[in-house]
Design an enzyme around this catalytic site. Structure first.
Site, short mmCIF file in Angstrom:
data_model
loop_
_atom_site.label_atom_id
_atom_site.label_comp_id
_atom_site.label_asym_id
_atom_site.label_seq_id
_atom_site.Cartn_x
_atom_site.Cartn_y
_atom_site.Cartn_z
N SER A 96 0.83 -1.20 0.00
CA SER A 96 0.00 0.00 0.00
C SER A 96 0.87 1.25 0.00
O SER A 96 1.94 1.25 0.60
CB SER A 96 -0.91 0.01 1.23
OG SER A 96 -1.48 1.29 1.41
N THR A 97 0.39 2.30 -0.65
CA THR A 97 1.01 3.62 -0.54
C THR A 97 0.13 4.51 0.32
O THR A 97 0.49 4.95 1.40
CB THR A 97 1.22 4.26 -1.92
OG1 THR A 97 2.08 3.44 -2.69
CG2 THR A 97 1.84 5.65 -1.77
N ARG A 98 -1.09 4.79 -0.17
CA ARG A 98 -1.97 5.74 0.49
C ARG A 98 -2.44 5.27 1.86
O ARG A 98 -2.43 6.05 2.82
CB ARG A 98 -3.18 6.04 -0.42
CG ARG A 98 -2.86 7.02 -1.54
CD ARG A 98 -3.67 6.74 -2.80
NE ARG A 98 -3.34 5.44 -3.36
CZ ARG A 98 -2.26 5.22 -4.14
NH1 ARG A 98 -1.45 6.21 -4.43
NH2 ARG A 98 -2.01 4.02 -4.62
N THR A 99 -2.85 4.01 1.98
CA THR A 99 -3.36 3.54 3.27
C THR A 99 -2.26 3.57 4.32
O THR A 99 -2.47 4.04 5.45
CB THR A 99 -3.95 2.13 3.14
OG1 THR A 99 -4.99 2.14 2.16
CG2 THR A 99 -4.53 1.67 4.47
N ARG A 100 -1.08 3.09 3.96
CA ARG A 100 0.00 3.07 4.95
C ARG A 100 0.45 4.47 5.34
O ARG A 100 0.50 4.81 6.53
CB ARG A 100 1.20 2.28 4.42
CG ARG A 100 2.35 2.30 5.42
CD ARG A 100 3.59 1.58 4.95
NE ARG A 100 4.64 1.70 5.95
CZ ARG A 100 5.84 1.15 5.84
NH1 ARG A 100 6.16 0.46 4.76
NH2 ARG A 100 6.73 1.30 6.80
N ARG A 147 -5.00 -4.76 6.82
CA ARG A 147 -5.22 -4.75 5.36
C ARG A 147 -4.98 -6.19 4.90
O ARG A 147 -3.83 -6.65 4.85
CB ARG A 147 -4.24 -3.77 4.72
CG ARG A 147 -4.42 -3.57 3.23
CD ARG A 147 -3.42 -2.52 2.76
NE ARG A 147 -3.40 -2.36 1.31
CZ ARG A 147 -4.14 -1.49 0.64
NH1 ARG A 147 -4.97 -0.68 1.29
NH2 ARG A 147 -4.05 -1.39 -0.67
N HIS A 174 -13.78 -1.61 1.37
CA HIS A 174 -12.68 -0.65 1.58
C HIS A 174 -13.28 0.64 2.15
O HIS A 174 -13.32 1.68 1.49
CB HIS A 174 -11.96 -0.37 0.26
CG HIS A 174 -10.61 0.24 0.43
ND1 HIS A 174 -10.08 0.59 1.65
CD2 HIS A 174 -9.66 0.59 -0.50
CE1 HIS A 174 -8.88 1.12 1.48
NE2 HIS A 174 -8.60 1.13 0.19
N GLN A 177 -11.39 4.20 2.21
CA GLN A 177 -11.32 4.87 0.92
C GLN A 177 -12.59 5.66 0.65
O GLN A 177 -12.56 6.79 0.15
CB GLN A 177 -11.10 3.85 -0.20
CG GLN A 177 -11.08 4.47 -1.60
CD GLN A 177 -9.95 5.45 -1.78
OE1 GLN A 177 -8.79 5.12 -1.53
NE2 GLN A 177 -10.26 6.66 -2.21
N ASP A 269 -11.81 2.52 -10.90
CA ASP A 269 -10.75 1.93 -10.10
C ASP A 269 -10.01 0.93 -10.99
O ASP A 269 -10.39 0.72 -12.15
CB ASP A 269 -11.35 1.23 -8.87
CG ASP A 269 -10.31 0.67 -7.91
OD1 ASP A 269 -9.15 1.12 -7.97
OD2 ASP A 269 -10.63 -0.23 -7.12
N THR A 270 -9.01 0.30 -10.46
CA THR A 270 -8.29 -0.70 -11.23
C THR A 270 -9.22 -1.83 -11.67
O THR A 270 -10.16 -2.19 -10.96
CB THR A 270 -7.12 -1.28 -10.41
OG1 THR A 270 -6.41 -2.23 -11.22
CG2 THR A 270 -7.60 -1.97 -9.15
N ILE A 272 -7.86 -4.74 -12.33
CA ILE A 272 -7.14 -5.94 -11.90
C ILE A 272 -6.61 -5.71 -10.49
O ILE A 272 -5.58 -5.04 -10.30
CB ILE A 272 -5.97 -6.27 -12.87
CG1 ILE A 272 -6.51 -6.39 -14.30
CG2 ILE A 272 -5.26 -7.54 -12.43
CD1 ILE A 272 -5.46 -6.21 -15.36
N CYS A 309 -9.28 5.93 -6.88
CA CYS A 309 -8.61 5.72 -5.60
C CYS A 309 -7.11 5.46 -5.74
O CYS A 309 -6.38 5.48 -4.74
CB CYS A 309 -9.28 4.60 -4.80
SG CYS A 309 -9.11 2.97 -5.54
N PRO A 311 -3.66 3.12 -7.29
CA PRO A 311 -2.95 3.59 -8.49
C PRO A 311 -3.78 3.41 -9.76
O PRO A 311 -4.61 2.51 -9.84
CB PRO A 311 -1.70 2.71 -8.52
CG PRO A 311 -2.11 1.45 -7.84
CD PRO A 311 -3.08 1.86 -6.77
N ARG A 336 -7.47 10.90 2.34
CA ARG A 336 -7.26 9.64 3.05
C ARG A 336 -6.66 9.90 4.43
O ARG A 336 -6.98 9.21 5.40
CB ARG A 336 -6.33 8.72 2.24
CG ARG A 336 -6.93 8.15 0.95
CD ARG A 336 -8.10 7.21 1.23
NE ARG A 336 -7.74 6.18 2.18
CZ ARG A 336 -7.16 5.02 1.85
NH1 ARG A 336 -6.86 4.77 0.58
NH2 ARG A 336 -6.89 4.11 2.77
#
Length: 348
Positions: A96-100, A147, A174, A177, A269-270, A272, A309, A311, A336
């Site tokens: 994770s980037t944003r959550t962490r 997570r 989630h 988010q 959102d993604t 995948i 949200c 990436p 966030r």
């Protein structure tokens, strides 16, 4: 004398009406204050696994306090340390980037300390049972953010923990988010009720939480997903029920244009998610025609905005939308921090 009496009577009526209006305003303010106090008190020490577990008043209170913290800390430079001496455990099975970063920064800004645990540090249910992990961490930290791959692991942690568990992401929901998304929409339009939010993409965990959050708050949710990639039935059922209670609604389709028509906010959102990498080719083919483009957005409301949200990948939304003035993806990412901050603050 008669005219004088009429004038006095009219004056008394005006005064009575003004007093009545003032009493009504004061009464309304007292009621709002009481509801806010009740919502704040009800949030203390509770797990945060899914938005369905919270009332509309509680969600509105979280959003209000999040905006207040953002103004006071970021804009006015106030120093607030309500979590001095408090500790947060963070179990992250998924990267994770944003959550962490948002969670660690929120805890630090409010005076607390966060301990980050990766899959290399802790293997949920592998080297130690979930029950034992929950009991141990309950004695070491004050709050736990997890997570995880399986939502059932969150349920089991919550069952055996004596501390609050916060869902940092699972395969079903989630919620953190969506608090940030709702705050971003509210900042843009000044309100949430009766707005139309359109989803174009996969029927995944972000959509599940967005469906619940929107219908809880009297918003209209329109989601387009390819056939075979729809949201899960139990979440659809809950969201429709919440919409009936709040005056909101849920509409599902497989046509992106049908979903986007008239919407104030377009979200994707993604395609995948983590753990679905082996399905990449199949999914990209299934989602042909689902890219968010200026041509798709032409049929949205005049004041439409775009959220993602992150990436982000090029096939989901093109640069012309993603980097446009309509895109709120970076304010959304910043929010966030403020929304997880209010959830941490209200645990004590």
């Amino acid at each position: 004398p008669y005219n004088k009496m009429l004038r006095r009577f009219a004056g008394d009526l005006v005064a009575l009406r003004c007093n009545s209006c003032l009493c009504g305003v004061l009464s309304s303010r007292r009621q709002l204050h009481a509801r806010a106090q009740s919502a704040a008190a009800s949030l203390v020490g509770r797990d945060f696994l899914c938005l369905k577990d919270f009332t509309a008043d509680e969600l509105k209170h979280l959003l209000w306090v999040s905006c207040d913290l953002k103004t006071r800390i970021r804009d006015k430079g106030e120093i607030l340390r309500p979590l001095e001496g408090k500790t947060l455990g963070m179990i992250f099975e998924k990267r994770s980037t944003r959550t962490r970063v948002s969670t660690e920064m929120a805890m630090a800004i409010l005076g607390g300390h966060a301990a980050f645990l990766t899959r290399d540090d802790i293997h949920l249910g592998t080297n130690e049972s979930l029950k034992d992990t929950a009991n141990v961490l309950s004695r070491l930290v004050d709050v736990l953010v997890a997570r995880v791959y399986r939502h059932s692991d969150l349920d089991e942690l919550a069952l055996h923990s004596s501390i609050p568990i916060i869902n940092g992401l699972s395969e079903v929901y989630h919620p953190l988010q969506i608090l940030a998304d709702l705050q971003t929409i509210q900042e843009r339009f000044g309100q949430l009720r009766d707005l139309t939010v359109s989803w174009v993409g996969d029927g995944n965990n972000v959509l599940h939480s967005l469906m619940i959050g929107c219908t809880k708050l009297g918003m209209h949710m329109r989601a387009a997903t390819p056939k075979g990639y729809e949201p899960i039935p139990k979440v659809i059922e809950k969201a429709k029920a919440f919409g009936k209670e709040s005056g909101g609604s849920l509409y599902l389709t497989d046509d992106p244009r049908d979903a986007v028509c008239g919407a104030q906010c377009i979200v994707t959102d993604t395609w995948i998610s983590m753990g679905q990498e082996e399905e990449s080719k199949q999914r990209i083919k299934a989602f042909e025609g689902y890219q968010v483009t200026p041509q798709l957005c032409e049929i949205a409301s005049r004041d439409w905005c775009f959220l993602h949200c992150l990436p982000r990948h090029q096939e989901e939304v093109n640069d012309e939308v993603f980097y446009s003035d309509r895109s709120l993806v970076f304010p959304e990412a910043e929010n966030r921090k403020w929304t997880v901050m209010v959830r941490l603050k209200h645990q004590f």
